[in-house]
Write a protein that holds these residues in place. Sequence first.
Motif, PDB file in Angstrom:
ATOM      1  N   LEU A  10       4.606   3.270   6.616  1.00  0.00           N
ATOM      2  CA  LEU A  10       4.810   4.693   6.327  1.00  0.00           C
ATOM      3  C   LEU A  10       6.174   5.144   6.852  1.00  0.00           C
ATOM      4  N   ASN A  11       6.511   4.667   8.071  1.00  0.00           N
ATOM      5  CA  ASN A  11       7.815   5.008   8.648  1.00  0.00           C
ATOM      6  C   ASN A  11       8.957   4.556   7.751  1.00  0.00           C
ATOM      7  N   ARG A  12       8.776   3.386   7.130  1.00  0.00           N
ATOM      8  CA  ARG A  12       9.837   2.847   6.274  1.00  0.00           C
ATOM      9  C   ARG A  12       9.950   3.557   4.941  1.00  0.00           C
ATOM     10  N   TRP A  13       8.809   3.980   4.377  1.00  0.00           N
ATOM     11  CA  TRP A  13       8.821   4.458   2.998  1.00  0.00           C
ATOM     12  C   TRP A  13       8.845   5.970   2.835  1.00  0.00           C
ATOM     13  N   TRP A  14       8.549   6.729   3.853  1.00  0.00           N
ATOM     14  CA  TRP A  14       8.445   8.179   3.685  1.00  0.00           C
ATOM     15  C   TRP A  14       9.726   8.792   3.123  1.00  0.00           C
ATOM     16  N   TRP A  15      10.853   8.579   3.823  1.00  0.00           N
ATOM     17  CA  TRP A  15      12.093   9.229   3.384  1.00  0.00           C
ATOM     18  C   TRP A  15      12.581   8.708   2.033  1.00  0.00           C
ATOM     19  N   PRO A  16      12.565   7.398   1.788  1.00  0.00           N
ATOM     20  CA  PRO A  16      12.934   6.941   0.441  1.00  0.00           C
ATOM     21  C   PRO A  16      12.069   7.587  -0.650  1.00  0.00           C
ATOM     22  N   ALA A  17      10.774   7.804  -0.375  1.00  0.00           N
ATOM     23  CA  ALA A  17       9.921   8.436  -1.385  1.00  0.00           C
ATOM     24  C   ALA A  17      10.350   9.887  -1.609  1.00  0.00           C
ATOM     25  N   GLY A  21       0.823  -1.210   0.000  1.00  0.00           N
ATOM     26  CA  GLY A  21       0.000   0.000   0.000  1.00  0.00           C
ATOM     27  C   GLY A  21       0.854   1.255   0.000  1.00  0.00           C
ATOM     28  N   ALA A  22       1.915   1.243   0.811  1.00  0.00           N
ATOM     29  CA  ALA A  22       2.789   2.415   0.907  1.00  0.00           C
ATOM     30  C   ALA A  22       3.443   2.713  -0.442  1.00  0.00           C
ATOM     31  N   ILE A  23       3.815   1.650  -1.154  1.00  0.00           N
ATOM     32  CA  ILE A  23       4.434   1.846  -2.470  1.00  0.00           C
ATOM     33  C   ILE A  23       3.434   2.499  -3.422  1.00  0.00           C
ATOM     34  N   GLY A  24       2.223   1.970  -3.440  1.00  0.00           N
ATOM     35  CA  GLY A  24       1.218   2.547  -4.333  1.00  0.00           C
ATOM     36  C   GLY A  24       0.954   4.006  -3.991  1.00  0.00           C
ATOM     37  N   TRP A  25       0.787   4.276  -2.720  1.00  0.00           N
ATOM     38  CA  TRP A  25       0.442   5.636  -2.282  1.00  0.00           C
ATOM     39  C   TRP A  25       1.607   6.597  -2.471  1.00  0.00           C
ATOM     40  N   PHE A  42      -4.339   5.182 -11.384  1.00  0.00           N
ATOM     41  CA  PHE A  42      -5.080   4.029 -10.854  1.00  0.00           C
ATOM     42  C   PHE A  42      -4.241   3.348  -9.774  1.00  0.00           C
ATOM     43  N   HIS A  43      -2.940   3.243 -10.002  1.00  0.00           N
ATOM     44  CA  HIS A  43      -2.066   2.599  -9.028  1.00  0.00           C
ATOM     45  C   HIS A  43      -2.029   3.357  -7.710  1.00  0.00           C
ATOM     46  N   GLN A  44      -1.928   4.669  -7.800  1.00  0.00           N
ATOM     47  CA  GLN A  44      -1.844   5.434  -6.569  1.00  0.00           C
ATOM     48  C   GLN A  44      -3.138   5.324  -5.769  1.00  0.00           C
ATOM     49  N   ARG A  45      -4.258   5.398  -6.485  1.00  0.00           N
ATOM     50  CA  ARG A  45      -5.561   5.294  -5.796  1.00  0.00           C
ATOM     51  C   ARG A  45      -5.689   3.951  -5.105  1.00  0.00           C
ATOM     52  N   GLN A  46      -5.251   2.893  -5.773  1.00  0.00           N
ATOM     53  CA  GLN A  46      -5.352   1.556  -5.186  1.00  0.00           C
ATOM     54  C   GLN A  46      -4.476   1.446  -3.945  1.00  0.00           C
ATOM     55  N   GLY A  47      -3.281   2.027  -4.011  1.00  0.00           N
ATOM     56  CA  GLY A  47      -2.378   1.986  -2.865  1.00  0.00           C
ATOM     57  C   GLY A  47      -2.963   2.725  -1.683  1.00  0.00           C
ATOM     58  N   TYR A  48      -3.536   3.883  -1.943  1.00  0.00           N
ATOM     59  CA  TYR A  48      -4.123   4.685  -0.867  1.00  0.00           C
ATOM     60  C   TYR A  48      -5.327   3.966  -0.268  1.00  0.00           C
ATOM     61  N   ASP A  49      -6.112   3.331  -1.134  1.00  0.00           N
ATOM     62  CA  ASP A  49      -7.280   2.581  -0.678  1.00  0.00           C
ATOM     63  C   ASP A  49      -6.855   1.426   0.234  1.00  0.00           C
ATOM     64  N   LEU A  50      -5.769   0.780  -0.126  1.00  0.00           N
ATOM     65  CA  LEU A  50      -5.239  -0.308   0.689  1.00  0.00           C
ATOM     66  C   LEU A  50      -4.843   0.223   2.062  1.00  0.00           C
ATOM     67  N   MET A  51      -4.111   1.341   2.068  1.00  0.00           N
ATOM     68  CA  MET A  51      -3.673   1.942   3.337  1.00  0.00           C
ATOM     69  C   MET A  51      -4.864   2.361   4.180  1.00  0.00           C
ATOM     70  N   ALA A  62       4.873   9.826  -5.943  1.00  0.00           N
ATOM     71  CA  ALA A  62       6.067  10.590  -6.311  1.00  0.00           C
ATOM     72  C   ALA A  62       6.353  10.440  -7.801  1.00  0.00           C
ATOM     73  N   ALA A  63       6.183   9.229  -8.303  1.00  0.00           N
ATOM     74  CA  ALA A  63       6.438   8.984  -9.721  1.00  0.00           C
ATOM     75  C   ALA A  63       5.522   9.835 -10.589  1.00  0.00           C
ATOM     76  N   ILE A  64       4.250   9.952 -10.169  1.00  0.00           N
ATOM     77  CA  ILE A  64       3.308  10.757 -10.943  1.00  0.00           C
ATOM     78  C   ILE A  64       3.764  12.216 -11.001  1.00  0.00           C
TER      79      ILE A  64
END
Lengths: 330, 100, 258
Positions: free
Chosen positions: A202-209, A137-141, A175-184, A146-148
């Motif tokens: 979220l703690n793991r992915w925030w800074w890498p994003a 979920g974090a990756i999608g969100w 669509f990917h981002q929405r799905q990730g956010y929905d999962l979260m 960020a990619a978008i």
Amino acid sequence: MYTQALDVQGSDVASLDEGALEQRFLARVDAEEKIEPKDWMPARYRNTLIRQISQHAHSEIVGMLPEGNWISRAPTLQRKAILIAKVQDEGGHGAYLYSAAETLGVSRDQLVDQLLSGKAKYSSIFNYPTPTWADVGAIGWLVDGAAIMNQIPLCRCSYGPYARAMVRVCREESFHQRQGYDLMMHLAQGTPEQKRMAQEALNRWWWPAVMMFGPSDANSTHSGESQRWKIKRFSNDELRQKFVDFTVPQAKFLDLAIPDPLLRWDEAKKQHVFGPIDWTEFDQVLKGNGPCNAERLAARRKAHAAGAWVRDAASAYAEKQRQRTATLAA
Amino acid sequence: MSTPIDDSRQWPLYEVFVRARGGLDHKHVGSLHAADARMAIDHARDLYTRRLEGISIWVVPSKDITASDPAETDSLFEPARDKIYRHPTFYEIPDEVKTL
Amino acid sequence: MSATLDRVDAQALFRYALRLGDLSLVLGQRLGEWVGHAPALEEDLGLANIALDLIGQARLLLTYAGEVEGRGRGEDEIAFLREHGEYLNAILVEQPNGDFGQTIVRQVLIDAFQLELYERMATSTDERLAAIAAKSVKEIRYHLRYSSGWLVRLGDGTEDSHARVQSALETLWPYTVELFAEDELDRTMADHGVAPRLSDVQVAWVRRIDEILAEATLKRPRDRPHSWHGKRGQHSEHLGYILAEMQHLQRTYPGARW
């Protein structure tokens, strides 16, 4: 078309000197004209694009792995289907991008060879592990989010095939981002264990994003030229700021805390101020010392090596068919 | 460690054209690699029509496409500019004849 | 609800829908393992496409099974929370992927089976199964085109590829016996027009497979007696591992919504 004409490139334009050609090229770019595969372009423009597009393609391909490994463990059939579709899209994006890169005179096999030999770079974000379902979920969100940010401006980049590939990619990415956010959201609004899972992801992915946007403008080497050529339309810091401003309210809605004690809203600047980024980690991951660099590349090498007999068989069959058709025609 | 590239075993590049709906032309959408034409069609379906984006697919080996040379753009396309009688605006139609 | 329920025992229809649904579910699960590891990027997409279709079929069939059962179980409860012996897929689909050749061989055998089965089931006396079958047939035709195309390339490719797929065929062939082993449930479904006679499906399947094998220059293995009963919940060792992975999150967080 591309592959055929590249040897013809030099002949008719030899009459104009490089300087005049470059002036004409820059005028076209300034006028928002698209540069197409057979148009004259400076060698540096061509090489910068090959590097940028292929890195983007490699990232999509490698990106299939951290999420792909959750397909077999997705917690519902619908989530399983969504995840398969998402990873399929990512593979497709890689294919569109390799295809765009090939219009510049490089072959897919050369690019794949560069990736597998460790010569080519790809987005550092995919060198992080996905230990839990919440990471998907974090990756999608966050990562797709960020990619978008990066990709929407590229839909207007000066190089035609890249711009067109990006239009396709952007359509699918939202669509990917929405799905990730929905999962979260399901996790954040679920059981205490699920909410904890989401917070830890979220703690793991925030800074890498946040680091996905690349070094600060002051430290970014290629930016000036890329912006002149309209390959890059906004600076790293501009995009990063936009990402933070968009994402903070989204996290707030989920009642999840962003792991940055210095993050606050600045009323005067009308934007979020955030804490310092640890660029040493970024550099390490970029150099190949991230938690999953070795694993990701090993998986790709294994797939490539294990598939050689298959690719060879397909080529051999195609050759046999050609000969059979030739014999029949004779 | 990398697998050496054996160029003779590379799957050739194909260009893909898709007709999105009845009544429209086939449009160039990109390229892909395949060992043979049937595989190219299958790959094109999986890659370019995942979201019901097409009802007809053409694939052509890239090497079989001939393109005009942009350096010759002037000579190939300019002449039409002086030949103004090809364009409808040249003809002055009297106001009474409205439907033309 | 099916119009034939007063004629066919609900429990029987439930079990039959599980057989069909579990076949698609387990095979979809197996194909999902390939994503990111296929011989070429395009095959990652091709296999993912088939996996997605199969999961879609599983969802429709398992949802219907739950309705027929009438105990309020939805597709996920049925897919993720049954015991090992309650899964009714034929053994063939739980076999390991092996190399790409083995996966393709397994796929051709199942695609041809599903095609012959669902083409006939499109006129089932059970309206719901008829609708599911009609929808699935379109997808399955493409699956068979893809898988048979590859079997021909591998069978008639290099000496090495030929040897590999011939060997995979020898390994997997015994599991095809179960597909056509007609039992009480199959007979009941055929008697009521819910499903075709398995013997009819088999004749058509053999014809199709022979055609494909001939084009692929492969030899049909000898039929050997085989006594697998996945359709009755008696599975090979592989299903346990598949379910452990698949069910993990649902089992660890009971009652959670995802």
